[in-house]
Design an enzyme around this catalytic site. Structure first.
Site, PDB file in Angstrom:
ATOM      1  N   ASP A  73       0.876  -1.172   0.000  1.00  0.00           N
ATOM      2  CA  ASP A  73       0.000   0.000   0.000  1.00  0.00           C
ATOM      3  C   ASP A  73       0.917   1.227   0.000  1.00  0.00           C
ATOM      4  O   ASP A  73       2.100   1.155   0.335  1.00  0.00           O
ATOM      5  CB  ASP A  73      -0.974   0.007   1.192  1.00  0.00           C
ATOM      6  CG  ASP A  73      -2.172   0.924   0.908  1.00  0.00           C
ATOM      7  OD1 ASP A  73      -2.076   1.776  -0.009  1.00  0.00           O
ATOM      8  OD2 ASP A  73      -3.200   0.808   1.593  1.00  0.00           O
TER       9      ASP A  73
HETATM   10  C1  BGC Z   1      -5.034   3.332  -0.051  1.00  0.00           C
HETATM   11  C2  BGC Z   1      -5.091   2.376  -1.234  1.00  0.00           C
HETATM   12  C3  BGC Z   1      -4.875   3.142  -2.512  1.00  0.00           C
HETATM   13  C4  BGC Z   1      -3.550   3.878  -2.424  1.00  0.00           C
HETATM   14  C5  BGC Z   1      -3.253   4.709  -3.650  1.00  0.00           C
HETATM   15  C6  BGC Z   1      -3.777   4.166  -0.063  1.00  0.00           C
HETATM   16  O1  BGC Z   1      -3.825   5.171   0.912  1.00  0.00           O
HETATM   17  O2  BGC Z   1      -5.113   2.600   1.148  1.00  0.00           O
HETATM   18  O3  BGC Z   1      -6.311   1.703  -1.279  1.00  0.00           O
HETATM   19  O4  BGC Z   1      -4.905   2.267  -3.606  1.00  0.00           O
HETATM   20  O5  BGC Z   1      -3.581   4.761  -1.316  1.00  0.00           O
HETATM   21  O6  BGC Z   1      -4.104   5.808  -3.706  1.00  0.00           O
END
Ligand code: BGC
Length: 833
Positions: free
Chosen positions: A238
């Site tokens: 993530d």
């Molecule tokens: C989120 C993800 C997301 C990523 C990119 C993170 O903060 O948890 O679900 O895909 O950011 O935006």
């Protein structure tokens, strides 16, 4: 994901031989470079082996593209919990196929979707982005979602692996979960994505599980996902989740996002050179990335994915139908719905969510949506010219003062509705000066990247033309120094502090408010000076400027009640406001914000034909539920909100939804409520008793149970076959349910199977969903639903043995309309292997 076996560089097909030769052409430095993103959304290419950069984008309720793009809006789907409310796997797969086509047209290779965590608590800020509280329904939806996307050559990402089921301090908490609970509930949807849908990527979550961060959790990532399940795809972190070099690399993480920088790169090179990480481990990661690239057609042709100027979009008619099928009719006293379009002359549409309908939840899921007809226009269209449809606010729920929607905020330079935004660097030089159509902006929907440099000043200017004399309030929101200047006079100045989670800054930035007195027709000059605090938060600058007449809620409510009294039908649209429900934080209460409960109660007292439309992603309390004629839960419906609502209210479409989550009567009834970490831990003490499983075990009655939803017709359940049967523990069980449409119009029904037994163990659910099928029937027609129940349904995970073991005995299999409306039962005796 299929192992590439041909050299045809065509997307969505096996496309490149990834053998020793390609790896051998790459130096260690080149290989390690590939393992961290090139920027926020793209991966490094490697021209020496013909590898182009791969592009990622957020979902799951649409494809954003690399940034919000007003000139190129995205199809905006119902949020995932709404998709799951359809219980329609074929329709979901059809929709994500179309979404995949849109992704391709936007030049997107990898969609960061679906979210397959479970709704553990109804307060979860991101619950709307999950499918359900039930692992089987989640798994079926997730598999359909992934198959649709990947069928057209777009890679799906099952996220967030695993136990990221709440948002409070999500980057730091350690989820303490028993292994059997993980296996039977939280891991099940990921397992299905890997084994049944060949998902291309899995995203490692921010949180830890049982002591190890998920980006460095060798047991779950390498041991379970890769070794036991045989996952051949890419494990991506993530965003900014990876905190270590060696432990994360050794645990099986393949790709660190975003880049450049971060804990891999040179640190990883050193770790390999000093023997902390083996080169074989690096090669394994690179092979996985090259497999992905091969599958995407990103090796061999060297071109960037093409971006079409007018991309194909998901068919609006499909979204309209899907959305109507996701609406759950919770109550329909005296069959008030559907409205008879010929008879209705005066309709009062009331409520904060009628004035500001919430189409999307907050956070990375947001897109800049395609604009379709709104609620009032759609209703007017459906009810015809004879009907008078009027709109009343009733009460207020906004967290930040909204920008006026009537174009009365004007850019002083161009004269266009919107604002002027000037960015000055630390030495005071203007680096950008541009018109923006909205006064609520972030770096990703219009602010130039320069705003991310320390010492930058951003000045937003607009003229406002008040329509009435009186008190107004100006709101300015952002993180850092905020200064508001009204007609050249400094009105206020404050410094706001960053929230704990960067995404929170985008969804509900802190605000300063200034009361002002204005005269009708006399223009006022608003100037909002902002020095964003960007320390450690590059990319999260946000600014909002709003102005509204000073609220007089008593008056708003009195007007609404009066309107309801003189209308034939009152449609009250309540729910959550912009920023109430979002990634980055959990809600603190299930109660509706502001005076909405009072509003509903007073409208219902004034008009017996009160229909309440609940616009929230997750459950809200409805203390007035028994006092209103009808209730429709519409979730966050995306672009088709207005059209689908008009279709459902007037009966052009049947509300086809069934609840994928339980709606509690009171907060205390929810098996899990606040998931605030204690001493850094979120303890899953409820074990298997999540959602309806918890209510059933406690014997408490929810307001509306899991699986509940009325349509516009009635059903008689006639038979469940076989009525008694003995099977072996290895056998799948095939059952058939006969049911008749006993009503007067064609309709759809979700036939649900729940399994009970064989023993009564208080730590286990009384019954759980074992399968479902969708049927359609004309009035009077009898149809048959066929469901296959796999052997795993009769097994449990034995933590001592570390494996699934069959659980022989006599079970009861119920067929019914919901988890509490069970119509028929069969007796299933499961023997030993
Ligand atoms: C989120 C993800 C997301 C990523 C990119 C993170 O903060 O948890 O679900 O895909 O950011 O935006």
């Amino acid at each position: 994901m299929p192992i590439p076996d041909s050299s045809v560089p065509e997307r969505g097909r096996p496309a490149h031989h990834v053998d020793g030769r390609v790896i051998a052409q790459l130096s260690l430095v080149q290989k390690v470079r590939l393992l961290t993103g090139a920027d926020g959304w793209t991966l490094h290419g490697e021209p020496t082996v013909g590898l182009r950069s791969v592009v990622m984008s957020d979902g799951p309720a649409g494809v954003r593209g690399r940034r919000f793009d007003r000139d190129n809006p995205s199809s905006s789907l119902p949020c995932p919990v709404a998709l799951a409310a359809t219980w329609d796997v074929a329709l979901v797969e059809q929709t994500t196929r179309a979404l995949g086509e849109e992704a391709r047209a936007r030049g997107v290779d990898v969609l960061l979707a679906p979210t397959v965590n479970l709704v553990r608590t109804p307060l979860s800020g991101r619950g709307f982005e999950c499918f359900s509280e039930d692992p089987l329904l989640t798994a079926r939806m997730a598999v359909a979602y992934v198959r649709g996307l990947q069928a057209v050559g777009v890679a799906a990402t099952a996220k967030h692996f695993v136990a990221n089921d709440s948002e409070t301090d999500r980057r730091n908490y350690d989820a303490r979960v028993a292994e059997s609970v993980l296996r039977e509930l939280y891991l099940a949807p990921f397992e299905a994505c890997v084994l049944e849908a060949d998902v291309a990527l899995v995203m490692a979550a921010y949180n830890s599980v049982n002591g190890a961060p998920m980006t460095a959790n060798a047991e779950l990532v390498r041991g379970l996902l890769k070794d036991e399940w045989g996952f051949k795809g890419v494990v991506v972190s993530d965003w900014s989740a990876t905190k270590t070099t060696g432990p994360s690399a050794r645990a099986g993480l393949d790709l660190v996002m975003p880049g450049p920088g971060g804990p891999w790169g040179d640190h990883l090179l050193t770790a390999v050179r000093t023997g902390l990480v083996s080169e074989a481990e690096i090669d394994d990661k690179v092979v996985r990335l090259l497999h992905l690239a091969g599958w995407l057609g990103a090796i061999g042709n060297g071109h960037l994915p093409s971006q079409e100027s007018s991309p194909s979009r998901v068919d609006p008619t499909l979204l309209r139908e899907l959305t109507a099928r996701s609406f759950v009719l919770l109550r329909n006293h005296r069959n008030l719905l559907p409205l008879t379009t010929s008879g209705v002359r005066r309709v009062a549409v009331i409520g904060p969510n009628a004035v500001a309908p919430q189409k999307q939840g907050g956070g990375s899921v947001r897109v800049f949506p395609v604009v379709r007809p709104g609620i009032i226009d759609s209703l007017r269209g459906a009810l015809g010219n004879e009907a008078k449809v009027s709109l009343y606010q009733g009460c207020l729920t906004w967290a930040t003062i909204p920008a006026p929607t009537d174009g009365s905020l004007i850019d002083p330079v161009s004269g266009e509705p919107g604002v002027r935004v000037e960015v000055r660097n630390a030495s005071g030089a203007t680096v950008s000066d541009a018109y923006l159509p909205s006064s609520a902006v972030t770096w990703w929907d219009g602010l130039p990247d320069a705003v991310n440099r320390p010492g930058t000043e951003v000045v937003m200017r607009a003229n406002y033309h008040p329509k009435t004399d009186g008190g107004y309030v100006v709101g300015a929101a952002g993180i850092g120094l905020l200064r508001v200047i009204v007609d050249g006079v400094r009105a206020t100045e404050a410094i706001t502090l960053p929230p704990r989670d960067t995404v929170e800054a985008l969804s509900r930035p802190p605000e300063v408010r200034v009361p002002v007195r204005l005269e009708a027709g006399r223009k006022v000059e608003l100037r909002f000076e902002h020095y964003p605090d960007v320390r450690g938060r590059e990319g999260f600058v946000t600014m909002r400027l709003g102005i509204a007449p000073e609220p007089d809620e008593d008056r708003l409510m009195a007007e609404a009640v009066e309107a309801a009294r003189s209308a034939e039908v009152a449609i009250v649209m309540v729910g959550l406001a912009d920023g109430t429900e979002s990634e980055g934080y959990d809600r603190e209460t299930l109660a509706l914000p502001g005076r909405q409960d009072e509003l509903v109660t007073r409208i219902a007292a004034a008009n017996p034909n009160t229909i309440v439309v609940v616009n929230s992603g997750m459950p809200v309390l409805m203390p007035w539920a028994d006092d209103v004629a009808a209730i429709l839960q519409v979730w966050y419906p995306g672009q088709a909100f207005g059209e689908a609502l008009a279709d459902v209210l007037t009966g052009a479409a049947e509300p086809g939804g069934r609840l994928p989550v339980t709606l509690p009567r009171a907060e205390a009834d929810s098996p899990v409520l606040r998931a605030h970490p204690q001493a850094g831990e979120v303890v899953y003490a409820e074990g298997l008793l999540v959602g309806y499983r918890g209510y059933d075990r406690k014997g408490s009655t929810p307001l509306y149970c899991f699986g509940h939803g009325l349509g516009y017709t009635d059903w008689t359940y006639e038979s469940l076959t076989p009525a008694t049967v003995s099977i072996s523990a290895d056998d799948a069980l095939s059952v058939a349910v006969k049911l008749r449409n006993a009503g007067e119009r064609a309709g759809r029904e979700v036939v649900q199977l729940y399994l009970e037994g064989p023993d009564d163990d208080a730590s286990r659910p009384l019954r759980s969903l074992a399968g479902f099928a969708l049927v359609h029937a004309e009035p009077g027609q009898t149809v048959e639903a066929r469901v296959t129940v796999p052997p795993r349904t009769f097994a449990r995970f034995d933590a001592q043995l570390g494996e699934w073991t069959a659980h022989p005995g006599t079970y009861r299999l119920h067929a019914g309309r919901s988890s509490r409306d069970l119509k028929l039962a069969a007796e299933i005796t499961v023997g030993r292997r």
